[in-house]
Scaffold this motif. Structure first.
Motif, mmCIF file in Angstrom:
data_model
loop_
_atom_site.group_PDB
_atom_site.id
_atom_site.type_symbol
_atom_site.label_atom_id
_atom_site.label_comp_id
_atom_site.label_asym_id
_atom_site.label_seq_id
_atom_site.Cartn_x
_atom_site.Cartn_y
_atom_site.Cartn_z
ATOM 1 N N LYS A 245 -0.700 -1.237 0.840
ATOM 2 C CA LYS A 245 0.195 -1.921 -0.095
ATOM 3 C C LYS A 245 -0.504 -2.170 -1.431
ATOM 4 O O LYS A 245 0.068 -1.934 -2.505
ATOM 5 C CB LYS A 245 0.677 -3.237 0.516
ATOM 6 C CG LYS A 245 1.687 -3.976 -0.346
ATOM 7 C CD LYS A 245 2.182 -5.228 0.363
ATOM 8 C CE LYS A 245 3.200 -5.963 -0.496
ATOM 9 N NZ LYS A 245 3.723 -7.174 0.186
ATOM 10 N N THR A 246 -1.758 -2.647 -1.367
ATOM 11 C CA THR A 246 -2.504 -2.907 -2.603
ATOM 12 C C THR A 246 -2.814 -1.606 -3.326
ATOM 13 O O THR A 246 -2.707 -1.510 -4.551
ATOM 14 C CB THR A 246 -3.816 -3.645 -2.286
ATOM 15 O OG1 THR A 246 -3.514 -4.893 -1.647
ATOM 16 C CG2 THR A 246 -4.618 -3.907 -3.554
ATOM 17 N N LYS B 133 -1.614 -0.737 -7.182
ATOM 18 C CA LYS B 133 -2.601 -0.442 -8.231
ATOM 19 C C LYS B 133 -2.486 0.991 -8.731
ATOM 20 O O LYS B 133 -2.650 1.259 -9.923
ATOM 21 C CB LYS B 133 -4.014 -0.715 -7.704
ATOM 22 C CG LYS B 133 -4.309 -2.189 -7.487
ATOM 23 C CD LYS B 133 -5.782 -2.404 -7.124
ATOM 24 C CE LYS B 133 -6.106 -3.884 -7.053
ATOM 25 N NZ LYS B 133 -7.555 -4.137 -6.758
ATOM 26 N N PHE B 134 -2.199 1.913 -7.814
ATOM 27 C CA PHE B 134 -2.060 3.315 -8.202
ATOM 28 C C PHE B 134 -0.856 3.492 -9.128
ATOM 29 O O PHE B 134 -0.944 4.157 -10.160
ATOM 30 C CB PHE B 134 -1.903 4.194 -6.954
ATOM 31 C CG PHE B 134 -1.982 5.661 -7.228
ATOM 32 C CD1 PHE B 134 -3.202 6.333 -7.176
ATOM 33 C CD2 PHE B 134 -0.841 6.395 -7.542
ATOM 34 C CE1 PHE B 134 -3.279 7.694 -7.441
ATOM 35 C CE2 PHE B 134 -0.910 7.760 -7.797
ATOM 36 C CZ PHE B 134 -2.139 8.405 -7.748
ATOM 37 N N ASN B 135 0.270 2.898 -8.762
ATOM 38 C CA ASN B 135 1.473 2.989 -9.595
ATOM 39 C C ASN B 135 1.227 2.423 -10.985
ATOM 40 O O ASN B 135 1.679 2.987 -11.990
ATOM 41 C CB ASN B 135 2.635 2.241 -8.937
ATOM 42 C CG ASN B 135 3.124 2.917 -7.673
ATOM 43 O OD1 ASN B 135 2.582 3.930 -7.250
ATOM 44 N ND2 ASN B 135 4.142 2.341 -7.052
ATOM 45 N N ARG B 136 0.500 1.318 -11.045
ATOM 46 C CA ARG B 136 0.238 0.684 -12.341
ATOM 47 C C ARG B 136 -0.715 1.540 -13.183
ATOM 48 O O ARG B 136 -0.543 1.667 -14.396
ATOM 49 C CB ARG B 136 -0.359 -0.708 -12.126
ATOM 50 C CG ARG B 136 -0.534 -1.500 -13.431
ATOM 51 C CD ARG B 136 -0.857 -2.954 -13.165
ATOM 52 N NE ARG B 136 -2.104 -3.105 -12.451
ATOM 53 C CZ ARG B 136 -2.254 -3.821 -11.325
ATOM 54 N NH1 ARG B 136 -1.199 -4.437 -10.797
ATOM 55 N NH2 ARG B 136 -3.426 -3.927 -10.746
ATOM 56 N N MET C 11 -4.288 14.795 2.479
ATOM 57 C CA MET C 11 -4.718 13.391 2.475
ATOM 58 C C MET C 11 -3.514 12.469 2.311
ATOM 59 O O MET C 11 -2.717 12.607 1.386
ATOM 60 C CB MET C 11 -5.724 13.126 1.352
ATOM 61 C CG MET C 11 -6.239 11.685 1.341
ATOM 62 S SD MET C 11 -7.419 11.344 -0.001
ATOM 63 C CE MET C 11 -8.813 12.321 0.546
ATOM 64 N N THR C 12 -3.376 11.522 3.224
ATOM 65 C CA THR C 12 -2.288 10.554 3.156
ATOM 66 C C THR C 12 -2.701 9.349 2.318
ATOM 67 O O THR C 12 -3.888 9.156 2.018
ATOM 68 C CB THR C 12 -1.902 10.069 4.553
ATOM 69 O OG1 THR C 12 -3.017 9.347 5.118
ATOM 70 C CG2 THR C 12 -1.552 11.247 5.463
ATOM 71 N N MET C 13 -1.725 8.538 1.935
ATOM 72 C CA MET C 13 -2.037 7.336 1.165
ATOM 73 C C MET C 13 -2.877 6.376 2.001
ATOM 74 O O MET C 13 -3.742 5.664 1.470
ATOM 75 C CB MET C 13 -0.758 6.646 0.694
ATOM 76 C CG MET C 13 -1.020 5.528 -0.306
ATOM 77 S SD MET C 13 0.482 4.737 -0.923
ATOM 78 C CE MET C 13 0.996 3.837 0.538
#
Length: 273
Positions: free
Chosen positions: A200-201, A205-208, A186-188
């Protein structure tokens, strides 16, 4: 007290000292629990009056607490202080084993009960769990073995290689599905589309939420999931392919970088235990 402990990687023995003054001698105040689970089963949110040492003799499970979600695979143990609410989801056939310790038993180990900890389940800890839950150990011997487990927990390495799982209605279910169905390709872009977010969003949100990028999380998830394959007796090649790697050499290099040992050494250690 001096313990001889085995190195997963080298197979050699070394010595380390446990301060006996820091660890209570249990005469009572502990109990055990063993149960096997199949994929898809859950233990709803609950808490215990005692502290819990949770270990998956086989399998993979997600343990949710108020502040985080942790994936617990073989070679890892989870210390849950008394009164901490948690729930458990099982992603594979799992042999869950737990030891519980009362406040009285841990009155000299208050520092151990300050937070949830993911610990390394060393070969000796695994062997003690296996023997304790075999039901072939006399009560007096079981008490001695339980004392030893607690002493080893005091000195156990706290793992930084735990896999973070988001505790929300978006990323959490997506991550659980990836783990249970092994959706390593599964890709981002595919993941963001599932959540109706732009890439981008989604990335921001994932990083945060997780403290790491999507790519880094997927890489770590694949390696954590491979632990169950290794413990079930699959070949190293099968474990590599099951974790989404094209070849065994790449898998071994990534595994060693994260866990500090090779998959072959870890598998041999599990067989000895």
């Amino acid at each position: 007290m001096v313990l001889r402990t085995e190195s997963l990687e080298s197979g050699y023995m070394d010595e380390r000292t446990i301060n006996m003054d820091e660890v209570p001698e249990l005469s009572s105040g502990w109990r055990e629990f063993a149960r096997d689970f199949v994929p898809g089963m859950d233990r709803p949110e609950h808490c215990h009056r005692e502290a819990q040492l949770l270990y998956a003799q086989k399998g993979v499970m997600l343990v949710r607490t108020s502040d985080s979600v942790r994936l617990i695979a073989p070679f890892q143990a989870l210390w849950i202080p008394a009164g901490v609410r948690h729930s458990i989801s099982f992603l594979a056939d799992t042999q869950m084993r737990s030891l519980y310790f009362s406040d009285d038993a841990l009155h000299r180990l208050k520092h151990l009960n300050d937070r949830v900890r993911v610990l390394a389940a060393t070969p000796l800890i695994r062997e003690l769990f296996s023997a304790l839950f075999s039901k072939k150990v006399p009560p007096a011997t079981a008490l001695l073995m339980t004392n030893l487990v607690l002493r080893l927990v005091v000195e156990a390495e706290e793992l930084g290689a735990a896999l973070p799982i988001a505790d929300d209605e978006a990323f959490g279910p997506l991550q659980s599905e990836i783990l249970s169905r092994r959706l390593w390709s599964m890709t981002m872009e595919e993941a963001s589309s599932r959540l109706s977010l732009s890439p981008k969003t989604f990335s921001r949100k994932f990083n945060r939420a997780l403290g790491m990028t999507w790519r880094d999380w997927m890489a770590r998830a694949r390696l954590c999931a491979s632990l169950d394959l290794l413990l079930s007796g699959r070949t190293l090649k099968d474990a590599a392919f099951g974790a989404g790697y094209a070849d065994q050499a790449t898998f071994t290099a990534a595994f060693r970088k994260l866990f500090g040992t090779t998959p072959g050494a870890m598998q041999k250690s599990a067989r000895r235990a």
